[in-house]
Write a protein that holds these residues in place. Sequence first.
Motif, short mmCIF file in Angstrom:
data_model
loop_
_atom_site.label_atom_id
_atom_site.label_comp_id
_atom_site.label_asym_id
_atom_site.label_seq_id
_atom_site.Cartn_x
_atom_site.Cartn_y
_atom_site.Cartn_z
N THR B 21 -13.98 -9.67 16.29
CA THR B 21 -15.39 -9.32 16.36
C THR B 21 -15.86 -9.00 17.77
O THR B 21 -16.88 -8.36 17.94
CB THR B 21 -16.27 -10.46 15.82
OG1 THR B 21 -16.03 -11.64 16.59
CG2 THR B 21 -15.96 -10.75 14.37
N SER B 22 -15.11 -9.45 18.77
CA SER B 22 -15.59 -9.19 20.12
C SER B 22 -14.91 -7.97 20.73
O SER B 22 -15.20 -7.57 21.85
CB SER B 22 -15.38 -10.41 21.02
OG SER B 22 -14.03 -10.76 21.06
N PHE B 25 -17.28 -4.77 20.99
CA PHE B 25 -18.37 -5.03 21.92
C PHE B 25 -17.87 -5.11 23.36
O PHE B 25 -18.54 -4.62 24.28
CB PHE B 25 -19.09 -6.32 21.53
CG PHE B 25 -20.33 -6.56 22.32
CD1 PHE B 25 -21.36 -5.62 22.31
CD2 PHE B 25 -20.48 -7.69 23.10
CE1 PHE B 25 -22.51 -5.82 23.05
CE2 PHE B 25 -21.62 -7.89 23.85
CZ PHE B 25 -22.63 -6.96 23.82
N ALA B 112 -25.91 -6.16 21.39
CA ALA B 112 -25.33 -7.35 20.76
C ALA B 112 -26.07 -7.70 19.48
O ALA B 112 -25.48 -8.07 18.47
CB ALA B 112 -25.38 -8.52 21.74
N GLU B 113 -27.38 -7.54 19.56
CA GLU B 113 -28.23 -7.84 18.40
C GLU B 113 -27.84 -6.94 17.22
O GLU B 113 -27.65 -7.41 16.10
CB GLU B 113 -29.69 -7.60 18.80
CG GLU B 113 -30.67 -8.43 18.05
CD GLU B 113 -32.06 -8.33 18.66
OE1 GLU B 113 -32.22 -7.62 19.69
OE2 GLU B 113 -32.99 -8.95 18.11
N HIS B 115 -25.05 -5.25 16.88
CA HIS B 115 -23.66 -5.52 16.54
C HIS B 115 -23.59 -6.75 15.63
O HIS B 115 -22.86 -6.76 14.62
CB HIS B 115 -22.88 -5.76 17.82
CG HIS B 115 -21.43 -6.03 17.62
ND1 HIS B 115 -20.59 -5.18 16.92
CD2 HIS B 115 -20.64 -7.07 18.01
CE1 HIS B 115 -19.36 -5.68 16.92
NE2 HIS B 115 -19.37 -6.81 17.57
N ASN B 116 -24.36 -7.75 15.99
CA ASN B 116 -24.37 -8.97 15.21
C ASN B 116 -24.92 -8.74 13.81
O ASN B 116 -24.35 -9.22 12.82
CB ASN B 116 -25.24 -9.99 15.95
CG ASN B 116 -25.05 -11.39 15.42
OD1 ASN B 116 -23.94 -11.88 15.35
ND2 ASN B 116 -26.15 -12.03 15.04
N ALA B 117 -25.99 -7.98 13.74
CA ALA B 117 -26.59 -7.69 12.44
C ALA B 117 -25.59 -6.94 11.56
O ALA B 117 -25.49 -7.19 10.35
CB ALA B 117 -27.86 -6.86 12.64
N LEU B 119 -22.31 -7.11 11.76
CA LEU B 119 -21.27 -8.05 11.33
C LEU B 119 -21.75 -8.90 10.15
O LEU B 119 -20.99 -9.14 9.21
CB LEU B 119 -20.91 -8.99 12.49
CG LEU B 119 -19.91 -8.48 13.51
CD1 LEU B 119 -19.77 -9.48 14.65
CD2 LEU B 119 -18.55 -8.25 12.86
N LEU B 120 -23.00 -9.31 10.23
CA LEU B 120 -23.53 -10.20 9.21
C LEU B 120 -23.94 -9.47 7.94
O LEU B 120 -24.15 -10.09 6.90
CB LEU B 120 -24.73 -10.99 9.76
CG LEU B 120 -24.38 -12.10 10.76
CD1 LEU B 120 -25.64 -12.68 11.37
CD2 LEU B 120 -23.58 -13.19 10.05
#
Lengths: 151, 151
Positions: B21-22, B25, B112-113, B115-117, B119-120
Amino acid sequence: MGEFSLADFVPYLLNQAAEQTSLDFSSIYRGRYNMRRTEWRALFHLGHFGAMTATDIARMSKMHKTKISRAIKELEEKRYVRREQVSNDRRSELLSLLPAGQRAFNDLYSIAERHNAQLLSQFSPGEKLILLDCLQRLSKLDLAPPDQSLM
Amino acid sequence: MGEFSLADFVPYLLNQAAEQTSLDFSSIYRGRYNMRRTEWRALFHLGHFGAMTATDIARMSKMHKTKISRAIKELEEKRYVRREQVSNDRRSELLSLLPAGQRAFNDLYSIAERHNAQLLSQFSPGEKLILLDCLQRLSKLDLAPPDQSLM
DNA sequence: AATATAAAGTCACATTTGTAACTAACAAGC
DNA sequence: GCTTGTTAGTTACAAATGTGACTTTATATT
């Protein structure tokens, strides 16, 4: 999604959790068998899935092939692993555990099992199912066993 | 205890998932700002929590102080971070973002925000809740050594 | 057969990290 | 004052890692 906090940032959380949970276990395989993490991982794959090539390990573990190469070299010098020319393709080498490697694997495997059970014991059965499923999806694991016929 | 597979071994799964996941990014903060992961993490802490000392970052991020020291040195040379003597204790230095650092943080934070969204987004609301909760619990976990006789 | 392409694995080099020693500043006790 | 111990942060050296080039072998195309 509401307010975004560092505590909800998945890659960050995964990293923190990974650091936290692998700390005590790494000291065990290091202290007992003088193994690095890559060696332990390679040993784990060979012990758990049976003989396979370095490329198989690389594909399944997502580790780079140079890391595997170095780990195998170490494991070979420790007499944990041997190489065989088994197919008609003389480029690839089938790796398998030697008795000492099998013993180390059995030992560490049982410790890993207990360690894992202890980590998971704080979660309910439903949480465990979802956590493991989510992590597997996030890691996009390729756990298919090596198919010899394809090679 | 049932069958134990590598795919259910939590520290392994966490590592795989963290790496996976990283990955994309990291290419962003590396490509845009020539930052390493430790630098990004330090910048993230300063941007998200405000000014703090290197020791604070080390404690919160669980990174070793030498890694922090080197990351801060880099961030300082890039004019992203400055050091201040703020207390009467001349050993500690309060770190804070300079304008260029703040801009980099804002930029990367919004990425990041998203990217995180993303992923989720593959998980249901229930799964998200449980996943984040479990990860937070795992990352704060302070396990007693499983067996002292091992050392 | 000859050529080009690709794969398995290793090696060499540069970057990054871990470990331990170190300096400087504080703090407590005597 | 003087120890003794502790903490913040840095540095030096060793170990691990990533990157790309390399060798050898296999395969596909012509």
